[in-house]
Motif scaffolding. Structure first.
Motif, PDB file in Angstrom:
ATOM      1  N   GLN A  13      20.558  32.878 -21.434  1.00  0.00           N
ATOM      2  CA  GLN A  13      20.675  33.731 -22.618  1.00  0.00           C
ATOM      3  C   GLN A  13      22.011  33.547 -23.335  1.00  0.00           C
ATOM      4  O   GLN A  13      22.097  33.662 -24.543  1.00  0.00           O
ATOM      5  N   ASN A  14      23.059  33.267 -22.565  1.00  0.00           N
ATOM      6  CA  ASN A  14      24.387  33.130 -23.186  1.00  0.00           C
ATOM      7  C   ASN A  14      24.674  31.728 -23.712  1.00  0.00           C
ATOM      8  O   ASN A  14      25.690  31.508 -24.343  1.00  0.00           O
ATOM      9  N   PHE A  15      23.787  30.817 -23.424  1.00  0.00           N
ATOM     10  CA  PHE A  15      24.061  29.430 -23.829  1.00  0.00           C
ATOM     11  C   PHE A  15      24.077  29.286 -25.346  1.00  0.00           C
ATOM     12  O   PHE A  15      23.158  29.718 -26.038  1.00  0.00           O
ATOM     13  N   PHE A  26      21.239  20.668 -21.507  1.00  0.00           N
ATOM     14  CA  PHE A  26      20.689  21.982 -21.147  1.00  0.00           C
ATOM     15  C   PHE A  26      19.194  21.863 -20.861  1.00  0.00           C
ATOM     16  O   PHE A  26      18.674  22.373 -19.877  1.00  0.00           O
ATOM     17  N   ARG A  27      18.499  21.135 -21.778  1.00  0.00           N
ATOM     18  CA  ARG A  27      17.052  20.971 -21.619  1.00  0.00           C
ATOM     19  C   ARG A  27      16.718  20.251 -20.304  1.00  0.00           C
ATOM     20  O   ARG A  27      15.864  20.697 -19.541  1.00  0.00           O
ATOM     21  N   ILE A  28      17.462  19.176 -20.025  1.00  0.00           N
ATOM     22  CA  ILE A  28      17.176  18.401 -18.812  1.00  0.00           C
ATOM     23  C   ILE A  28      17.453  19.229 -17.558  1.00  0.00           C
ATOM     24  O   ILE A  28      16.666  19.251 -16.627  1.00  0.00           O
ATOM     25  N   ARG A  29      18.563  19.979 -17.625  1.00  0.00           N
ATOM     26  CA  ARG A  29      18.940  20.789 -16.463  1.00  0.00           C
ATOM     27  C   ARG A  29      17.833  21.806 -16.111  1.00  0.00           C
ATOM     28  O   ARG A  29      17.510  21.991 -14.951  1.00  0.00           O
ATOM     29  N   PHE A  30      17.256  22.420 -17.139  1.00  0.00           N
ATOM     30  CA  PHE A  30      16.256  23.453 -16.836  1.00  0.00           C
ATOM     31  C   PHE A  30      14.823  22.942 -16.856  1.00  0.00           C
ATOM     32  O   PHE A  30      14.027  23.266 -16.001  1.00  0.00           O
ATOM     33  N   ASN A  31      14.511  22.142 -17.864  1.00  0.00           N
ATOM     34  CA  ASN A  31      13.114  21.747 -18.094  1.00  0.00           C
ATOM     35  C   ASN A  31      12.784  20.346 -17.597  1.00  0.00           C
ATOM     36  O   ASN A  31      11.631  19.959 -17.637  1.00  0.00           O
ATOM     37  N   ALA A  68      12.557  29.804 -25.227  1.00  0.00           N
ATOM     38  CA  ALA A  68      12.990  30.545 -26.421  1.00  0.00           C
ATOM     39  C   ALA A  68      14.338  30.008 -26.894  1.00  0.00           C
ATOM     40  O   ALA A  68      14.567  29.818 -28.093  1.00  0.00           O
ATOM     41  N   LYS A  69      15.221  29.734 -25.926  1.00  0.00           N
ATOM     42  CA  LYS A  69      16.553  29.233 -26.299  1.00  0.00           C
ATOM     43  C   LYS A  69      16.451  27.855 -26.967  1.00  0.00           C
ATOM     44  O   LYS A  69      17.072  27.599 -27.999  1.00  0.00           O
ATOM     45  N   LEU A  70      15.612  26.992 -26.402  1.00  0.00           N
ATOM     46  CA  LEU A  70      15.460  25.649 -26.988  1.00  0.00           C
ATOM     47  C   LEU A  70      14.895  25.751 -28.411  1.00  0.00           C
ATOM     48  O   LEU A  70      15.318  25.030 -29.313  1.00  0.00           O
ATOM     49  N   GLU A  71      13.972  26.667 -28.597  1.00  0.00           N
ATOM     50  CA  GLU A  71      13.374  26.887 -29.928  1.00  0.00           C
ATOM     51  C   GLU A  71      14.448  27.371 -30.902  1.00  0.00           C
ATOM     52  O   GLU A  71      14.571  26.875 -32.015  1.00  0.00           O
ATOM     53  N   GLU A  72      15.272  28.312 -30.394  1.00  0.00           N
ATOM     54  CA  GLU A  72      16.317  28.900 -31.238  1.00  0.00           C
ATOM     55  C   GLU A  72      17.316  27.835 -31.702  1.00  0.00           C
ATOM     56  O   GLU A  72      17.806  27.867 -32.827  1.00  0.00           O
ATOM     57  N   LEU A  73      17.581  26.877 -30.822  1.00  0.00           N
ATOM     58  CA  LEU A  73      18.612  25.881 -31.163  1.00  0.00           C
ATOM     59  C   LEU A  73      18.047  24.702 -31.958  1.00  0.00           C
ATOM     60  O   LEU A  73      18.790  23.863 -32.436  1.00  0.00           O
TER      61      LEU A  73
END
Ligand code: DAH
Length: 336
Positions: A13-15, A26-31, A68-73
């Protein structure tokens, strides 16, 4: 393990970042295939049955937060790509300047000519009532001359119509002003007619009206001659007796165009003469309808179609061109 997921949720959420490579990391780390989320799904098997429910909910909310974060960015990463591609120093595309419509060009010319001899411009509504368009102009209900102008009526109220001529402005002006008066009323008019190369259901007219003491037919003739000389450079005119309900006597004005070229022969049908307007002395009955004393005042009126004059001046053959907004036609009037 549940606390670990909570921590990761806060981290997601804070990213914040607008840097493309950071977002990708970020995407690779999580997804990613070996990412955090997949790792949790793998370990789901090992979770004791009674904890499966809580655990599943937590992973799912983490997954949603990541997406949601990936969409937001996303948008910011897209605009970044655009900025990289665009050359902001490139000069702008040339701005196309518009041009005046030929109808307006000629309308303004005519107004200028009449302004120079003291005429003011008056205006009236395009949606008229029966009184101003017909009755007050000495065209009572059932008068056969109403048939000369096929009219658009409003079905629900036959008292409301689209004006068939600018003569209605004469009535409105005389109702609200005292003589002497000298006005020109340009505007759009409507007739329930089939559209062809020579006629249209929408067109433009210019109306003239002069009311004062001792206005004579000679004044009318002289004014029109001045007008044709200024607009066409042609001063030879003739007035043929005609009929309009609102003028008495009435006349049709022809201007002598000449027979110097093949075009002259064609447009004047071999006669050299061209009809350009209707006119006459304002009928005393009309003056009475607007409470002007016909024993004290007299006047003249005239009316002409603008399209016809534009077509004459610029040798245009089809009235529909005025309403098609074809840029190839309109551009030809740029320098005028
Ligand atoms: N209103 C007439 C028409 O549309 C044109 C006209 C004729 C106007 C004579 C006038 C006039 O003012 O005096 O056909």
């Amino acid at each position: 393990m549940l606390e670990k997921i909570d921590e990761l949720l806060v981290e997601v959420q804070n990213f914040r970042s607008s840097a493309k490579d950071e977002i990708e990391q970020f995407r690779i780390r999580f997804n990613g295939k070996k990412g955090v989320l997949n790792d949790f799904f793998e370990r789901f098997k090992e979770v004791p049955n009674e904890q499966k429910r809580d655990f599943g909910q937590k992973i799912n909310s983490l997954k949603q937060a990541v997406n949601a974060k990936l969409e937001e960015l996303k948008p910011s990463s897209q605009s970044q790509i655009i900025v990289e591609k665009e050359d902001l120093t490139r000069p702008a595309f040339p701005l196309e300047l518009g041009s005046r419509h030929p109808i307006n060009l000629v309308k303004n010319k005519i107004i200028d000519i009449f302004k120079s001899i003291g005429f003011a411009v008056a205006d009236g509504p395009e949606i008229e009532d029966d009184w101003h368009n017909f009755t007050a102009l000495n065209l009572p209900e059932y008068h056969p001359a109403r048939d000369m102008q096929d009219t658009f009526f409003i079905e629900q109220n036959p008292d409301v119509l689209l004006r068939t001529h600018t003569s209605s402005v004469q009535i409105r002006y005389m109702e609200n002003n005292e003589p002497p008066m000298r006005i020109l009323a340009p505007g759009r008019v409507f007739r329930n007619e089939a559209v062809s190369s020579r006629s249209h259901c929408i067109f433009h007219q210019i109306e003239g009206l002069y009311i004062d003491e001792n206005v004579s037919f000679a004044d009318l003739k002289q004014t029109i001659q001045f007008f044709t000389t200024e607009l066409f450079g042609k001063s030879k005119i003739r007035m043929r007796p005609s009929y309009f309900p609102f003028t008495e006597p009435s006349a049709e004005v022809d201007v002598y165009w000449g027979l110097n070229s093949e075009t002259d022969y064609r447009i004047t049908k071999g006669t050299g003469w061209l009809e350009i307007m209707g006119c006459g002395m304002v009928d005393p009955a009309v003056l009475k309808n607007v409470n002007i004393d016909p024993d004290k005042f007299s006047g003249y009126a005239f009316g002409m179609g603008i399209e016809r004059i534009v077509m004459l001046l610029y040798q245009m053959s089809d009235i529909r061109m005025f309403f098609e907004n074809d840029i190839r036609m309109l551009e030809q009037f740029k320098t005028l």
